[in-house]
Design an enzyme around this catalytic site. Structure first.
Site, PDB file in Angstrom:
ATOM      1  CB  ILE A  91       8.063   5.317  -9.794  1.00  0.00           C
ATOM      2  CG1 ILE A  91       9.146   5.956 -10.669  1.00  0.00           C
ATOM      3  CG2 ILE A  91       7.641   3.969 -10.368  1.00  0.00           C
ATOM      4  CD1 ILE A  91      10.436   5.165 -10.709  1.00  0.00           C
ATOM      5  CG  HIS A  92       1.080   5.509  -8.026  1.00  0.00           C
ATOM      6  ND1 HIS A  92       1.010   5.813  -6.686  1.00  0.00           N
ATOM      7  CD2 HIS A  92      -0.111   4.934  -8.350  1.00  0.00           C
ATOM      8  CE1 HIS A  92      -0.180   5.456  -6.218  1.00  0.00           C
ATOM      9  NE2 HIS A  92      -0.872   4.916  -7.211  1.00  0.00           N
ATOM     10  N   PRO A  93       2.826   2.618  -7.878  1.00  0.00           N
ATOM     11  CG  PRO A  93       1.634   0.890  -6.830  1.00  0.00           C
ATOM     12  CD  PRO A  93       2.142   1.355  -8.180  1.00  0.00           C
ATOM     13  CD  GLU A 125       3.774   7.129  -5.259  1.00  0.00           C
ATOM     14  OE1 GLU A 125       3.360   8.007  -6.056  1.00  0.00           O
ATOM     15  OE2 GLU A 125       3.234   6.016  -5.125  1.00  0.00           O
ATOM     16  CB  CYS A 165      -4.065   5.455  -4.129  1.00  0.00           C
ATOM     17  SG  CYS A 165      -4.512   6.462  -5.538  1.00  0.00           S
TER      18      CYS A 165
END
Length: 426
Positions: A400-402, A406, A426
Site C-alpha cells: 500500500i503506497h505510500p 510497504e 518513492c
C-alpha cells in the site's frame, strides 16, 4: 476446588463471575478458583463463567513504598501497557507539534506540557477499566520535555534482536535521552534540597560517579509472588532462580488440578495478549469444550520507545544459534518514512529485516521493524507468519503506497550481499 477464607464478605456480580472486595469467611466451593486478577486471570475467569462453571477470583495488590495500590486488571491495565501507551501518545503529540510548524501550522507562543492534566486523564481511563516497564518510560519522559537518564547495567532490550536494540537506543540518544552504559547503582541519598543523589559504579572506567535527580524509577523487572502462596507445601515445582512455576504445554503444574499461565509460568512471554489467550483456552479445556493448546511460537510484540520497535519470531542471534549462520538469509532495508521528509527528521534508525531459512521455500523465521506505528505494522504481518509465510509470499504481496509497511514487501537486499540497503526513490 474449594476456597477457604476468613472475615466477612461482600461481592460484586459481573455476569456469572463473583469478584470479592472484602475479606471472606467460611467455606465456599467452586469449580474454579483463580488467584490473580490480572488480564489473564480475568480472561480465564470470565470465559469459565460463561461456560457454566462457578468461579471465584482472588486478587490482592501489595501497596508500594509510597502506598500506591490499584484495582483489578493487574500490571497491564494499571501500571503497564495501557498507561504506558497513553503517555507514549502524549510524547508523540509533542513531536507532532514541532513537525506541524514545518507543515504550515501557525502555533502562537510557546507550547508546554502539564503533567498533572495528563496524569489525571490517564488515571481516569485506567479506573474505567478496572471493572471491564524502562526505555519506554524514558522515551515518553523525554518526549514531554523532561530530562531523562537511563542507567544500563549490561545491554538494552535483553532478549530482543541486539542490532535493532542498538538502533532504538541510538535514536533515543539523538532524541535527547541520556544513557549511562555499563553502570550499576550503589546508593540513593536524599539531599537537604529534596533532590536525590545517585551514586553508581562505572564498569568501563572502574570509577564511582554521582549525579542528582528529581525522581528515580527502578525498572529492573518484577518478581513472582509465589513464595507467599505456600506452593512448596503442595508440592508445586518452581524454578529456584526465577521463582516462577514450572508448567507443561497445557499449563498444568506438578500437582493435579493446579494450573499456571501468564507471567507466572516459567518460560512464558510476559505479555498481556498471551496471558489472555492462554487463560481463555485453559477455561475451555477445563469446561470440556475444547482440547486446543496455546501456541507460544511467533508471538508478536512492540516496544513503544520514541522510535517504535515491533517484532515477531526469532532474533538474528537466535536464528543463527538454531540454524547456523549459513542456514539463514537476512533481508534488510533502511528507509525514510514520508512523514519524516517535510519535517526534516532523522530517519537513519528506521530499519527493517526479515530473517528466513536459506534453503527450500525460505520460510520466514523472524520479522523486525523500527519506525512509526511499528505495532500496527507488525500485527498486520503476524497472521501471515503464523500461517507459515515464505519470502516468496512476501514478494507476491502488493504494498500500500505510500506507507512504511510497504517497505517490508519490497525488501530484497541481503546482508550476505554487502550491498547498500538504503531505500531510494518513492
Amino acid at each position: 476446588m474449594a476456597a477457604f477464607c476468613k472475615g466477612k464478605h461482600r461481592w460484586k456480580i459481573n455476569n456469572l463471575l463473583r469478584v470479592f472486595t472484602r475479606n471472606l469467611t467460611g467455606k465456599c466451593e467452586y469449580d474454579l478458583v483463580v488467584i490473580g486478577g490480572g488480564s489473564g486471570g480475568l480472561a480465564c475467569s470470565k470465559e469459565a463463567a460463561q461456560l457454566g462453571l462457578k468461579v471465584a477470583v482472588l486478587d490482592y495488590v501489595e501497596p508500594s513504598a509510597q502506598g500506591t495500590k490499584w484495582g483489578l486488571g493487574g500490571t497491564c491495565v494499571n501500571v503497564g501497557c495501557i498507561p504506558k501507551k497513553l503517555m507514549h501518545q502524549a510524547a508523540l503529540l509533542g513531536t507532532a507539534l514541532k513537525d506541524a510548524k514545518k507543515f504550515g501550522w501557525q502555533i502562537p507562543g510557546s507550547v508546554c506540557h502539564d503533567w498533572a492534566t495528563m496524569a489525571d486523564a490517564v488515571q481516569n481511563h485506567v479506573r474505567s477499566l478496572n471493572w471491564d516497564v524502562s526505555l519506554e518510560c524514558a522515551g515518553f519522559l523525554t518526549g514531554i520535555s523532561l530530562d531523562a537518564t537511563v542507567m544500563v547495567r549490561s545491554i538494552a532490550l535483553r532478549g530482543f534482536d541486539q542490532q535493532i536494540a542498538g538502533l532504538v537506543t541510538d535514536y533515543m540518544e539523538a532524541y535527547g535521552t541520556r544513557f549511562l552504559w555499563k553502570c550499576v547503582p550503589k546508593r540513593v541519598e536524599r539531599l537537604a534540597s529534596g533532590a536525590l543523589q545517585v551514586t553508581w559504579a562505572n564498569a568501563s572506567t572502574g570509577s564511582e560517579e554521582k549525579d542528582t535527580f528529581d525522581s528515580v524509577l527502578w525498572a529492573v523487572g518484577r518478581a513472582p509472588e509465589t513464595k507467599i502462596l505456600g506452593l512448596d507445601k503442595l508440592g508445586v515445582k518452581l524454578n529456584s532462580e526465577t521463582g516462577k512455576i514450572i508448567v507443561a504445554a497445557d499449563e498444568s503444574t506438578s500437582v493435579p488440578n493446579i494450573y499456571a499461565f501468564g507471567d507466572i509460568g516459567e518460560g512464558r512471554p510476559e505479555l498481556t495478549p498471551t496471558a489472555v489467550k492462554a487463560g481463555k483456552l485453559l477455561a475451555r479445556r477445563l469446561a470440556g469444550h475444547s482440547t486446543e493448546l496455546m501456541n507460544y511460537d511467533n508471538v508478536p510484540t512492540t516496544v513503544f520507545t520514541p522510535l517504535e520497535y515491533g517484532c515477531m519470531g526469532l532474533s538474528e542471534e537466535e536464528a543463527e544459534r538454531r540454524h547456523g549462520k549459513d542456514g539463514i538469509e537476512v533481508y534488510h532495508a533502511f528507509y525514510k518514512p514520508l512523514e519524516f521528509t517535510v519535517a526534516d527528521r532523522d530517519a537513519s534508525q528506521c530499519y527493517l529485516k526479515v530473517i528466513c531459512e536459506r534453503g527450500g521455500h525460505q520460510t520466514i523465521l523472524g520479522l523486525h521493524f523500527t519506525g512509526p506505528n511499528a505495532g500496527e505494522v507488525t500485527q498486520g504481518f503476524a497472521l501471515g507468519i503464523q500461517c507459515g509465510a515464505t519470502y516468496s509470499h512476501l514478494l507476491q504481496t502488493v504494498g500500500i503506497h505510500p506507507t512504511c509497511a510497504e517497505e517490508v514487501v519490497k525488501v530484497s537486499i541481503t546482508k550476505r550481499s554487502g550491498l547498500d540497503a538504503t531505500v531510494t526513490g518513492c
